[in-house]
Motif scaffolding. Structure first.
Motif, mmCIF file in Angstrom:
data_model
loop_
_atom_site.group_PDB
_atom_site.id
_atom_site.type_symbol
_atom_site.label_atom_id
_atom_site.label_comp_id
_atom_site.label_asym_id
_atom_site.label_seq_id
_atom_site.Cartn_x
_atom_site.Cartn_y
_atom_site.Cartn_z
ATOM 1 N N ALA A 1 19.734 13.975 -42.508
ATOM 2 C CA ALA A 1 19.971 13.980 -41.066
ATOM 3 C C ALA A 1 20.290 12.557 -40.577
ATOM 4 O O ALA A 1 21.210 12.359 -39.773
ATOM 5 C CB ALA A 1 18.748 14.535 -40.335
ATOM 6 N N TRP A 2 19.552 11.580 -41.067
ATOM 7 C CA TRP A 2 19.780 10.191 -40.633
ATOM 8 C C TRP A 2 21.160 9.699 -41.056
ATOM 9 O O TRP A 2 21.940 9.249 -40.223
ATOM 10 C CB TRP A 2 18.719 9.264 -41.244
ATOM 11 N N THR A 3 21.452 9.757 -42.359
ATOM 12 C CA THR A 3 22.717 9.171 -42.821
ATOM 13 C C THR A 3 23.902 9.957 -42.273
ATOM 14 O O THR A 3 24.838 9.380 -41.720
ATOM 15 C CB THR A 3 22.795 9.144 -44.353
ATOM 16 N N PHE A 4 23.840 11.274 -42.358
ATOM 17 C CA PHE A 4 24.980 12.065 -41.911
ATOM 18 C C PHE A 4 25.086 11.989 -40.384
ATOM 19 O O PHE A 4 26.147 11.701 -39.833
ATOM 20 C CB PHE A 4 24.797 13.516 -42.364
ATOM 21 N N GLY A 5 23.944 12.159 -39.692
ATOM 22 C CA GLY A 5 23.940 12.161 -38.224
ATOM 23 C C GLY A 5 24.405 10.820 -37.673
ATOM 24 O O GLY A 5 25.296 10.749 -36.805
ATOM 25 N N ILE A 6 23.857 9.716 -38.189
ATOM 26 C CA ILE A 6 24.236 8.395 -37.675
ATOM 27 C C ILE A 6 25.675 8.075 -38.046
ATOM 28 O O ILE A 6 26.420 7.491 -37.263
ATOM 29 C CB ILE A 6 23.238 7.338 -38.191
ATOM 30 N N GLY A 7 26.087 8.509 -39.261
ATOM 31 C CA GLY A 7 27.479 8.316 -39.682
ATOM 32 C C GLY A 7 28.433 8.942 -38.675
ATOM 33 O O GLY A 7 29.406 8.309 -38.240
ATOM 34 N N VAL A 8 28.122 10.157 -38.267
ATOM 35 C CA VAL A 8 28.993 10.849 -37.303
ATOM 36 C C VAL A 8 29.025 10.079 -35.977
ATOM 37 O O VAL A 8 30.093 9.899 -35.370
ATOM 38 C CB VAL A 8 28.510 12.304 -37.089
ATOM 39 N N VAL B 1 31.272 6.950 -36.371
ATOM 40 C CA VAL B 1 32.694 7.330 -36.374
ATOM 41 C C VAL B 1 33.136 7.671 -34.944
ATOM 42 O O VAL B 1 34.182 7.225 -34.465
ATOM 43 C CB VAL B 1 32.935 8.523 -37.329
ATOM 44 N N ALA B 2 32.282 8.416 -34.234
ATOM 45 C CA ALA B 2 32.644 8.826 -32.875
ATOM 46 C C ALA B 2 32.785 7.605 -31.962
ATOM 47 O O ALA B 2 33.744 7.510 -31.177
ATOM 48 C CB ALA B 2 31.583 9.786 -32.328
ATOM 49 N N SER B 3 31.861 6.620 -32.075
ATOM 50 C CA SER B 3 31.957 5.483 -31.151
ATOM 51 C C SER B 3 33.168 4.613 -31.472
ATOM 52 O O SER B 3 33.821 4.077 -30.566
ATOM 53 C CB SER B 3 30.655 4.674 -31.127
ATOM 54 N N VAL B 4 33.480 4.474 -32.792
ATOM 55 C CA VAL B 4 34.682 3.715 -33.160
ATOM 56 C C VAL B 4 35.922 4.387 -32.560
ATOM 57 O O VAL B 4 36.802 3.750 -31.977
ATOM 58 C CB VAL B 4 34.804 3.593 -34.697
ATOM 59 N N TRP B 5 35.951 5.711 -32.665
ATOM 60 C CA TRP B 5 37.107 6.476 -32.158
ATOM 61 C C TRP B 5 37.233 6.287 -30.642
ATOM 62 O O TRP B 5 38.305 5.995 -30.129
ATOM 63 C CB TRP B 5 36.902 7.957 -32.490
ATOM 64 N N VAL B 6 36.095 6.400 -29.932
ATOM 65 C CA VAL B 6 36.110 6.233 -28.478
ATOM 66 C C VAL B 6 36.581 4.827 -28.126
ATOM 67 O O VAL B 6 37.456 4.625 -27.269
ATOM 68 C CB VAL B 6 34.702 6.500 -27.884
#
Ligand code: HEC
Ligand code: HEC
Length: 269
Positions: free
Chosen positions: A244-251, A254-259
């Protein structure tokens, strides 16, 4: 008639009656008791004990002592019972080959008949738990939901949530329980090999042992449902949390970089 009643008063009459009565009971007992069968059983048993003693002298006495009293290289086997021998020998743990923190399971050295003979000999040294009957460990007779609860409270601290096993202190480990036969699961609970505690019937009744066996059979069958969709190896909250930590934080990253990239583009234009 007179003759008979005169004899009845004879001083030896009571003795004669007693002898007749004893002979009659003895004869009836001999006629109806299954003495022949019992004798054959004991004869077979004493042959097994004798054969087991020979196997023991060659394969085990160097560590466990000539009469099972134990030596520096191995504990006393007086009173461990046939169940402990059957478990240790059938899983190949005994005869132990290399000194180490724990005797690992390996291909068995003795066949079924020899294992039974060793067990008969060691059981003859002192009373202990006997090898269980198939009805005692039949997974079909157990309640797997209850077994799961019992496993989590009694066994999971060493064997992990679904029995994958795990490390203990001083180089010891609780083994993986997938593919362990029901009979051996039962015997392990009954005899507590090495660092494992014992669960005699007074602490954990036979039915609870069967429930645990049923649960282990259910979680390890290839048709076991995976309610989460993805088991992550079934290692429990640690691996699930890590995922949950690695996958959740990874997402999130990625989302903040995209924004960020899109707001920069929007400002330029
Ligand atoms: C090289 C030495 C060695 C040999 C050979 C050996 N054992 Fe052992 N055995 C041990 C040790 C050490 C232990 C204790 C293991 C532990 O508790 O960590 C043990 C434990 C056992 C136990 C478990 C006792 C208990 O309290 O539950 C049984 C049963 C047993 N051995 C039977 C046998 C039999 C049967 C043979 C011969 C086929 C055999 N062993 C050969 C060293 C040996
Ligand atoms: C304190 C830790 C501990 C607990 C609690 C514990 N075990 Fe064990 N278990 C062990 C260790 C250590 C071994 C390995 C012993 C050996 O190799 O001889 C073992 C071995 C076994 C084996 C033999 C596996 C094989 O490969 O042959 C079974 C089956 C088993 N345990 C089932 C259970 C069940 C069921 C429970 C709960 C009722 C339980 N254990 C509780 C430590 C534990």
């Amino acid at each position: 008639m007179k003759k008979l009643s005169a004899r009845r008063r004879h001083p030896l009459a009571a003795l004669v009656v007693l002898i007749f009565a004893l002979a009659a009971t003895g004869g009836l007992y001999a006629a109806f008791s299954p003495a022949g069968e019992a004798q054959a059983d004991t004869a077979e048993h004493s042959i097994a004990v004798e054969e087991g003693m020979k196997l023991y002298a060659v394969g085990c006495s160097s560590c466990h002592g000539t009469g099972g009293q134990g030596t520096e290289a191995g504990p006393s086997l007086v009173g461990v019972g046939a169940a402990a021998v059957d478990f240790q020998v059938a899983t190949g743990r005994m005869p132990m080959q290399n000194p180490g923190p724990q005797a690992p399971n390996k291909p068995a050295v003795y066949n079924d008949a020899e294992t039974a003979q060793l067990a008969a000999y060691i059981a003859s040294l002192g009373p202990g738990p006997s090898v269980p009957e198939p009805g005692q460990y039949d997974p079909a007779e157990g309640n797997s939901a209850r077994g799961g609860e019992l496993f989590r409270t009694n066994c999971a601290q060493c064997h992990n949530f679904t029995g994958q096993g795990g490390p203990l202190t001083h180089g010891k480990y609780a083994p993986n329980l997938h593919d362990v036969e029901p009979k051996q699961i039962y015997q392990a609970m009954l005899t507590g090999p090495q660092n494992m505690p014992e669960y005699p019937d007074g602490i954990m009744p036979e039915q609870e042992k069967r429930d645990i066996i049923a649960w282990l059979a259910a979680v390890n069958s290839s048709e076991a449902p995976n309610h989460g969709g993805f088991s992550l190896g079934g290692y429990g909250p640690v691996s699930e949390g890590l995922f949950a930590w690695t996958f959740g934080i990874g997402v999130l990253i990625v989302a903040s970089v995209w924004v960020g990239a899109h707001t920069a583009k929007a400002r330029k234009s």
